[in-house]
Design an enzyme around this catalytic site. Structure first.
Site, PDB file in Angstrom:
ATOM      1  N   CYS B  98       0.786  -1.083   0.023  1.00 29.79           N
ATOM      2  CA  CYS B  98      -0.096   0.181   0.160  1.00 29.79           C
ATOM      3  C   CYS B  98       0.672   1.188  -0.023  1.00 29.79           C
ATOM      4  CB  CYS B  98      -0.753  -0.048   1.333  1.00 29.79           C
ATOM      5  SG  CYS B  98      -1.972   1.260   1.286  1.00 29.79           S
ATOM      6  N   HIS B 203      -8.366   4.317   1.137  1.00 31.06           N
ATOM      7  CA  HIS B 203      -7.879   4.689  -0.072  1.00 31.06           C
ATOM      8  C   HIS B 203      -8.527   5.982  -0.676  1.00 31.06           C
ATOM      9  CE1 HIS B 203      -6.277   0.356   0.204  1.00 31.06           C
ATOM     10  NE2 HIS B 203      -5.593   1.365   0.742  1.00 31.06           N
ATOM     11  N   LEU B 205      -8.236   9.221  -4.273  1.00 31.57           N
ATOM     12  CA  LEU B 205      -7.237   9.870  -5.088  1.00 31.57           C
ATOM     13  C   LEU B 205      -7.691  11.314  -4.820  1.00 31.57           C
ATOM     14  CD1 LEU B 205      -6.943   8.822  -8.871  1.00 31.57           C
ATOM     15  CD2 LEU B 205      -7.788  11.308  -8.275  1.00 31.57           C
ATOM     16  N   HIS B 322       4.237   1.941   1.669  1.00 26.39           N
ATOM     17  CA  HIS B 322       4.524   1.946   2.935  1.00 26.39           C
ATOM     18  C   HIS B 322       4.089   0.691   3.938  1.00 26.39           C
ATOM     19  CE1 HIS B 322       0.871   4.643   2.603  1.00 26.39           C
ATOM     20  NE2 HIS B 322       0.191   3.483   2.954  1.00 26.39           N
ATOM     21  N   ASN B 323       3.849  -0.511   3.483  1.00 25.49           N
ATOM     22  CA  ASN B 323       3.764  -1.903   3.929  1.00 25.49           C
ATOM     23  C   ASN B 323       4.584  -2.741   2.998  1.00 25.49           C
ATOM     24  OD1 ASN B 323       1.564  -0.766   5.602  1.00 25.49           O
ATOM     25  ND2 ASN B 323      -0.156  -1.926   4.372  1.00 25.49           N
ATOM     26  N   HIS B 397       3.917   7.624   7.770  1.00 28.68           N
ATOM     27  CA  HIS B 397       3.415   7.511   6.653  1.00 28.68           C
ATOM     28  C   HIS B 397       1.961   8.268   6.483  1.00 28.68           C
ATOM     29  CE1 HIS B 397       0.561   4.652   8.405  1.00 28.68           C
ATOM     30  NE2 HIS B 397      -0.125   4.393   7.506  1.00 28.68           N
ATOM     31  N   ALA B 399      -1.649  10.264   8.637  1.00 33.13           N
ATOM     32  CA  ALA B 399      -1.842  10.950  10.061  1.00 33.13           C
ATOM     33  C   ALA B 399      -2.176   9.860  11.144  1.00 33.13           C
ATOM     34  CB  ALA B 399      -3.324  11.603   9.903  1.00 33.13           C
ATOM     35  N   GLY B 400      -2.651   8.732  10.894  1.00 33.09           N
ATOM     36  CA  GLY B 400      -3.167   7.774  11.592  1.00 33.09           C
ATOM     37  C   GLY B 400      -4.485   8.223  12.417  1.00 33.09           C
TER      38      GLY B 400
END
Lengths: 138, 474
Positions: B98, B203, B205, B322-323, B397, B399-400
């Site tokens: 991802c 996810h 865009l 980032h995974n 990666h 905000a979380g």
């Protein structure tokens, strides 16, 4: 003890918990809780039947396996399920799920599910009945 | 999290000293405010990862860390295969590779404003997003194999983009060491109709505007100026990656197959084992799937801009995952060692001069793309000279999440979120109102706080802040 399902919070994802008189019923309710992450199960008509059989080294791993099988069937058939009927024989599962193809205008699906995890996974007795729970990754 | 549990090493670096079964210490990078708000589960998970065989240096958590599966999301850990090191399917996650891709458009905000509604509608019409959506092509068996080996290069060879795009993607768009035969038939079946789809959940865009530039030199090196319009794509390896994660978690958890650990979620296998090697081959095929997918989405975006804003020139600024688990050489003490670095919800952040960077970006350092939420900012950072020595060249990666989906859906209604964002000039397009509510901007941590802590800790430096204009939400 009446069969029911609920969600429990997990940081970024969602926990599913099914409760019932038997482990099988708790598994069915956990599956219903999973559908409810995506859409309101009451809007999903149980028109088509998909048969499912699976096994695992123990009952807890079987819950994750069962939910993952349903995730696979939902993803590849582009369906949602609203009725489940299964039998458990130790750590073997045999049964069916009933549902229909995703209809965006009627189901308003919120999110797709990536997989069932082993986080907060538990299958066991609770009071008079059984509980089956784990966290699913969305 | 209770700060008395931690030893403060620097202003933004906190240590959980090695004790008990921990093989190394755990280190959390964060501000005091972020740590106080951080789930105690991150502490427990960082400690658990520190117990894994062959771990090198420390078990790290980035400033955006939150409760994950086995590994915290925002976790970084490196393993030495020759010291019993392991690879963990949970340490990579279900959504293999991802990541975020950023496109420059050559346009300014003023070029877009007059046609924003038309652009939003056209993107929404042409980018398959949300539950049940399918891509424009169906991958038959031989093409599936070629895609899993070829990644974004496969997509470019099929006409979805240009050779120049590949330069700006990690691994030049093609992850070596991928083996399609290590991927199950079920995983391939799940992907057949999902190439070039965005997915759902977090996810998206977005069309964004650069509203603040912090480092003019680096911004210039990245081709970026104030008021520039960019496109940011956040998605991963779709059904294929999810099924690979499911398949291998199951195998690593099964008694007798992986390494038995008290905590099931930490399931892993030695790198030097059949299961470990097979997972790595499959996981790399998953990385290629994600790279191909973002490449195909880029192609769709170009098609839409060609219709609505034909003067746009869309080029890839950079593409980060980032995974992942990647084999990298790192200096440990005085010795360069080949390590298997897991980044679960963490971005690689290579410093200036790194040989893996394309020449044009080498002096500036690697662009680190940090996604926000629908209503807040996204950031472009750059790897620093020190990032390498802090956490094997890693940064945050996103905000979380600060609030569960459940709570978010109870707190907001989708329509209310969309109207509030519209009042601020942000157009949202999504097939699901509940999905929008669950992803409400306030359900996330303050991305600015996360990015400031990342910079203060020396993990990466700020280059630009971007604000959303249009968001297509899966």
């Amino acid at each position: 003890m009446t069969a029911h399902w609920e969600h429990f919070p997990h940081g970024a994802d969602v926990g599913v918990r099914g409760t019932g008189k038997t482990p099988a019923q708790a598994f069915e309710q956990a599956a219903l809780a999973m559908t409810a992450i995506i859409a309101d199960p009451n809007t999903v008509e149980p028109r088509e039947r998909v048969r499912i059989e699976c096994a695992a080294p123990n009952e807890e791993l079987l819950l994750t396996e069962w939910l993952n099988r349903l995730i696979y069937e939902m993803a590849t058939r582009r369906m949602l399920f609203s009725r489940f009927s299964i039998e458990l024989d130790g750590a073997r599962l045999k049964g069916s799920a009933w549902g229909e193809p995703v209809d965006r205008s009627r189901h308003h699906p919120a999110v797709e599910i990536k997989g069932a995890t082993y986080t907060a996974l538990r299958v066991g007795r609770e009071g008079e009945g059984w509980v089956a729970q784990t966290v699913v990754d969305v | 999290m209770d700060l008395t549990l931690l030893h403060r090493r620097r202003e933004h670096e906190w240590e959980i000293p090695q004790r008990g079964q921990m093989r190394v210490p755990a280190i959390l990078f964060a501000s005091e405010a972020l740590l106080r708000a951080m789930d105690l589960k991150v502490y427990q998970q960082a400690v658990n990862v520190a117990k894994l065989p062959g771990i090198v240096g420390a078990s790290y958590a980035m400033p955006d860390a939150h409760w994950g599966y086995g590994f915290p999301i925002g976790g970084v850990a490196a393993f030495d295969p020759d010291e019993g090191g392991v690879v963990s399917a949970g340490g990579v996650g279900f959504d293999i590779s991802c990541g975020v891709r950023c496109l420059l458009t050559g346009l300014k905000r003023s070029d877009v404003l007059g046609v924003a509604r038309e652009l939003a509608d056209a993107l929404y019409a042409h980018i398959p997003a949300g539950v049940g959506s399918t891509g424009a092509i169906t991958l038959e068996a031989s093409e599936m194999q070629a895609m899993l080996r070829g990644g974004a290069r496969w997509a470019v060879e099929r006409g979805f983009g240009t050779e120049a795009d590949l330069e700006r993607i990690e691994e030049r768009g093609q992850m070596p060491g991928a083996e399609p035969d290590a991927v199950s038939g079920q995983a391939k079946r799940r992907q057949r109709d999902e190439m070039g789809t965005l997915g759902s959940g977090n996810h998206y865009l977005e069309v964004q505007e650069a509203i603040e530039v912090f480092d003019e030199g680096r911004a210039r090196a990245f081709g970026l100026e104030p008021a520039d319009v960019l496109v940011m794509i956040h998605c991963g390896s779709r059904g294929l990656g999810h099924q690979i994660g499911t398949d291998f978690l199951k195998r690593m958890v099964a008694p007798g197959e992986g390494i038995a650990l008290p905590d099931r979620e930490l399931a892993c296998a030695p790198i030097h084992s059949e299961l470990g090697r097979t997972y790595l081959k499959a996981m790399r095929a998953g990385i290629n799937c994600a790279l191909a997918n973002r490449q195909m989405l880029t192609h769709l975006v170009r098609g839409v801009f060609a219709q609505v804003l034909p003067q746009a020139r869309l080029s890839v600024l950079y593409d980060v995952s980032h995974n992942t688990c990647k084999v990298e050489e790192h200096l440990v003490g005085v010795r360069a060692r080949k390590l298997y670095v897991h980044r679960k919800g963490a971005t690689r952040a290579l410093g200036p001069g790194h040989p893996e960077l394309p020449e044009a970006l080498r002096p500036a350092g690697q662009p680190v793309l940090v996604g926000g939420s629908m209503g807040t900012a996204s950031y472009i950072l750059a790897g620093t000279e020190q990032s390498e020595s802090h956490a094997f060249g890693s940064a945050c990666h996103g905000a979380g999440r600060a609030m569960s989906r459940h709570e978010a859906a109870r707190t907001w209604r989708g329509r209310q979120v969309i109207d509030a964002l519209l009042a601020r000039g942000i157009l949202i397009r999504s097939p699901s109102m509940r999905g929008v509510a669950e992803e409400a901007p306030d359900a996330y941590k303050d991305v600015t706080e996360v990015v400031n802590a990342t910079e203060a800790a020396g993990l990466a430096r700020k280059v630009a802040r971007l604000a959303p204009l249009i968001c297509i939400k899966g």
